[in-house]
Design a protein around this motif. Sequence first.
Motif, PDB file in Angstrom:
ATOM      1  N   UNK A  57       0.859  -1.175   0.000  1.00  0.00           N
ATOM      2  CA  UNK A  57       0.000   0.000   0.000  1.00  0.00           C
ATOM      3  C   UNK A  57       0.899   1.229   0.000  1.00  0.00           C
ATOM      4  N   UNK A  58       0.805   2.054  -1.041  1.00  0.00           N
ATOM      5  CA  UNK A  58       1.718   3.185  -1.177  1.00  0.00           C
ATOM      6  C   UNK A  58       1.421   4.296  -0.179  1.00  0.00           C
ATOM      7  N   UNK A  59       0.216   4.345   0.356  1.00  0.00           N
ATOM      8  CA  UNK A  59      -0.107   5.356   1.369  1.00  0.00           C
ATOM      9  C   UNK A  59       0.495   5.011   2.730  1.00  0.00           C
ATOM     10  N   UNK A  60       0.393   3.747   3.115  1.00  0.00           N
ATOM     11  CA  UNK A  60       0.830   3.344   4.450  1.00  0.00           C
ATOM     12  C   UNK A  60       2.185   2.645   4.458  1.00  0.00           C
ATOM     13  N   UNK A  61       2.603   2.110   3.308  1.00  0.00           N
ATOM     14  CA  UNK A  61       3.834   1.332   3.255  1.00  0.00           C
ATOM     15  C   UNK A  61       3.658  -0.100   3.717  1.00  0.00           C
ATOM     16  N   UNK A  62       2.455  -0.488   4.095  1.00  0.00           N
ATOM     17  CA  UNK A  62       2.202  -1.846   4.571  1.00  0.00           C
ATOM     18  C   UNK A  62       2.349  -2.847   3.429  1.00  0.00           C
ATOM     19  N   UNK A  63       3.016  -3.965   3.688  1.00  0.00           N
ATOM     20  CA  UNK A  63       3.224  -5.001   2.684  1.00  0.00           C
ATOM     21  C   UNK A  63       2.524  -6.286   3.101  1.00  0.00           C
ATOM     22  N   UNK A  64       2.229  -7.118   2.109  1.00  0.00           N
ATOM     23  CA  UNK A  64       1.584  -8.398   2.366  1.00  0.00           C
ATOM     24  C   UNK A  64       2.113  -9.420   1.379  1.00  0.00           C
ATOM     25  N   UNK A  65       2.552 -10.573   1.886  1.00  0.00           N
ATOM     26  CA  UNK A  65       2.973 -11.669   1.026  1.00  0.00           C
ATOM     27  C   UNK A  65       1.753 -12.272   0.344  1.00  0.00           C
ATOM     28  N   UNK A  66       1.925 -12.665  -0.917  1.00  0.00           N
ATOM     29  CA  UNK A  66       0.794 -13.179  -1.683  1.00  0.00           C
ATOM     30  C   UNK A  66       0.687 -14.696  -1.646  1.00  0.00           C
ATOM     31  N   UNK A  67       1.767 -15.383  -1.273  1.00  0.00           N
ATOM     32  CA  UNK A  67       1.753 -16.845  -1.260  1.00  0.00           C
ATOM     33  C   UNK A  67       2.352 -17.343   0.053  1.00  0.00           C
ATOM     34  N   UNK A  68       1.942 -18.551   0.456  1.00  0.00           N
ATOM     35  CA  UNK A  68       2.510 -19.187   1.640  1.00  0.00           C
ATOM     36  C   UNK A  68       3.920 -19.682   1.333  1.00  0.00           C
ATOM     37  N   UNK A  69       4.628 -20.069   2.369  1.00  0.00           N
ATOM     38  CA  UNK A  69       5.960 -20.626   2.199  1.00  0.00           C
ATOM     39  C   UNK A  69       7.031 -19.549   2.227  1.00  0.00           C
ATOM     40  N   UNK A  70       8.275 -19.997   2.215  1.00  0.00           N
ATOM     41  CA  UNK A  70       9.407 -19.076   2.332  1.00  0.00           C
ATOM     42  C   UNK A  70      10.020 -18.694   0.999  1.00  0.00           C
ATOM     43  N   UNK A  71       9.656 -19.388  -0.090  1.00  0.00           N
ATOM     44  CA  UNK A  71      10.322 -19.148  -1.371  1.00  0.00           C
ATOM     45  C   UNK A  71       9.359 -19.418  -2.513  1.00  0.00           C
ATOM     46  N   UNK A  72       8.895 -18.366  -3.156  1.00  0.00           N
ATOM     47  CA  UNK A  72       7.959 -18.529  -4.278  1.00  0.00           C
ATOM     48  C   UNK A  72       8.657 -18.980  -5.549  1.00  0.00           C
ATOM     49  N   UNK A  73      10.001 -18.950  -5.573  1.00  0.00           N
ATOM     50  CA  UNK A  73      10.756 -19.453  -6.718  1.00  0.00           C
ATOM     51  C   UNK A  73      10.976 -20.961  -6.656  1.00  0.00           C
ATOM     52  N   UNK A  74      10.743 -21.571  -5.484  1.00  0.00           N
ATOM     53  CA  UNK A  74      10.979 -23.008  -5.337  1.00  0.00           C
ATOM     54  C   UNK A  74      10.086 -23.784  -6.294  1.00  0.00           C
ATOM     55  N   UNK A  75      10.618 -24.860  -6.871  1.00  0.00           N
ATOM     56  CA  UNK A  75       9.849 -25.679  -7.800  1.00  0.00           C
ATOM     57  C   UNK A  75       8.562 -26.173  -7.130  1.00  0.00           C
ATOM     58  N   UNK A  76       7.443 -26.172  -7.841  1.00  0.00           N
ATOM     59  CA  UNK A  76       7.306 -25.928  -9.279  1.00  0.00           C
ATOM     60  C   UNK A  76       7.348 -24.461  -9.693  1.00  0.00           C
ATOM     61  N   UNK A  77       7.308 -23.542  -8.751  1.00  0.00           N
ATOM     62  CA  UNK A  77       7.522 -22.140  -9.047  1.00  0.00           C
ATOM     63  C   UNK A  77       6.270 -21.382  -9.433  1.00  0.00           C
ATOM     64  N   UNK A  78       6.300 -20.074  -9.153  1.00  0.00           N
ATOM     65  CA  UNK A  78       5.216 -19.161  -9.470  1.00  0.00           C
ATOM     66  C   UNK A  78       5.800 -17.982 -10.237  1.00  0.00           C
ATOM     67  N   UNK A  79       5.020 -17.379 -11.119  1.00  0.00           N
ATOM     68  CA  UNK A  79       5.604 -16.250 -11.837  1.00  0.00           C
ATOM     69  C   UNK A  79       4.652 -15.535 -12.764  1.00  0.00           C
ATOM     70  N   UNK A  80       5.205 -14.518 -13.415  1.00  0.00           N
ATOM     71  CA  UNK A  80       4.502 -13.667 -14.370  1.00  0.00           C
ATOM     72  C   UNK A  80       3.279 -13.007 -13.770  1.00  0.00           C
ATOM     73  N   UNK A  81       3.416 -12.532 -12.535  1.00  0.00           N
ATOM     74  CA  UNK A  81       2.307 -11.836 -11.898  1.00  0.00           C
ATOM     75  C   UNK A  81       1.973 -10.555 -12.642  1.00  0.00           C
ATOM     76  N   UNK A  82       0.689 -10.282 -12.807  1.00  0.00           N
ATOM     77  CA  UNK A  82       0.229  -9.076 -13.483  1.00  0.00           C
ATOM     78  C   UNK A  82      -1.097  -8.652 -12.861  1.00  0.00           C
ATOM     79  N   UNK A  83      -1.145  -7.405 -12.382  1.00  0.00           N
ATOM     80  CA  UNK A  83      -2.345  -6.889 -11.733  1.00  0.00           C
ATOM     81  C   UNK A  83      -3.326  -6.442 -12.807  1.00  0.00           C
ATOM     82  N   UNK A  84      -4.534  -6.937 -12.739  1.00  0.00           N
ATOM     83  CA  UNK A  84      -5.526  -6.630 -13.746  1.00  0.00           C
ATOM     84  C   UNK A  84      -6.085  -5.230 -13.629  1.00  0.00           C
ATOM     85  N   UNK A  85      -6.791  -4.762 -14.645  1.00  0.00           N
ATOM     86  CA  UNK A  85      -7.376  -3.425 -14.635  1.00  0.00           C
ATOM     87  C   UNK A  85      -8.598  -3.349 -13.737  1.00  0.00           C
TER      88      UNK A  85
END
Length: 425
Positions: A118-146
């Motif tokens: 949140x750019x107003x407050x600076x608060x952050x939130x992780x989007x996925x569980x676990x410690x590493x979203x790059x770990x196989x099988x992996x997650x990627x190409x996130x894109x925020x919709x309109x």
Amino acid sequence: MRSLSCVAIALAMTCSCAAAYGSGTILFARPINGAYNGQLVQTGAALFTINDNGTNLKERTPLAANAWYVPSGVAAYGPGQWLTRNFSPDGLSIQYFYGQSTDPSAGGPTSGKYYTMNLDTGATQALFDGSNDNAAPGLGYLAWGPESSNAIAYASPIDGTTPACVYLMQPDGSNKHSLWCTPTQVTVSGGAVPTAGIDTIRWAGNGQRLLAFVRYMPNGGYYEHAAVFRIEVQTGVGTLIDTNAVDAASGDISYDGTKILYQKYGGSCADWNPKAVSINLCVRDMRTGHIHSVLPQGIWKTWGQYGVWWAGHWDFPLLLSPDGSQVAFMYQSTGVYEADVYVINSDGTNLRQLTAQGPIQNPLAVEWVPVAWSPDGKQLLVNRTTTPAYGATDQTWPSEVHILTADGLRDWKVTTGYALDWHKP
């Protein structure tokens, strides 16, 4: 893809406010520089925002060594050719990938997490569980919709196992669900071949459709290709647009999803030869089914080394204006060590050069990289990067953020850094 040590983000902390411009916000990256193996390189990075008239500069993440902030963990090697939506529809939040690495030459962090902020407050939130979203099988190409969707799309898995699927989730990470999965095979010249993952996701501006590039190895081919699909967000139905497209994938979709822009191997956009060495820039009109080459005959060069259009720019971005009427791309003229931004009407008329070739002294080359169109199709956000000469001890790849008018008459330098996204109401 380039290593993070080669991501073209800026050295300085100053901005140029030569002209008041507008009410948009630019998300961009800047590095922290340090010595590594006897060279000056980028050893970390941070995210910033700035108004597109050069005011209200804000540091959004800590500028610290060994910390890397990029649009996607898949693109942890640098922004590369893949362009995404990092801003929320209202422009008040961003999504990004954060990872750490002590080796700036390693090609990016091997582990990390996706966050929203949140750019107003600076608060952050992780989007996925676990410690590493790059770990196989992996997650990627996130894109925020309109605005009409306000969902985040992403791909999983990204390690080459099948089936790879496009997922949607709410911005707080809830309601994750599969939208569409790749077919196990695609039919190409010579027969059916297995698919091997998703390489890009791109939203249509109205939020009703997604563009996905699915990679495969063609029969008798030497390198991976891509099949282009358009996905209906409401139904999850995917339509094959074309095969024999270039991978790493680079393309775009119009606001209403009726026009698709992509690169394709072959002498024409109708070519199906998997061993073709020339590349065309193609547009398909989904209303008519017509596919045509955008560029005039002779502009698109054939396979070669330095001096041809794609030398050093294999993963270059392609941008279709929101209404589908204009195409922006990089082009390197023969014998020139500068890749400039050009715009052409999508029907192949009115080719024009927006950036000027200037003297190049110490850098090996200059790249002008298109990043985003304004909603009205009258301006382009671009980066101007300089590549150090081979053997130079300074390998920091400085960059500037510019806004150009599509008629080629104006160029504003906004700040130093590497632009990632532009929220412009």
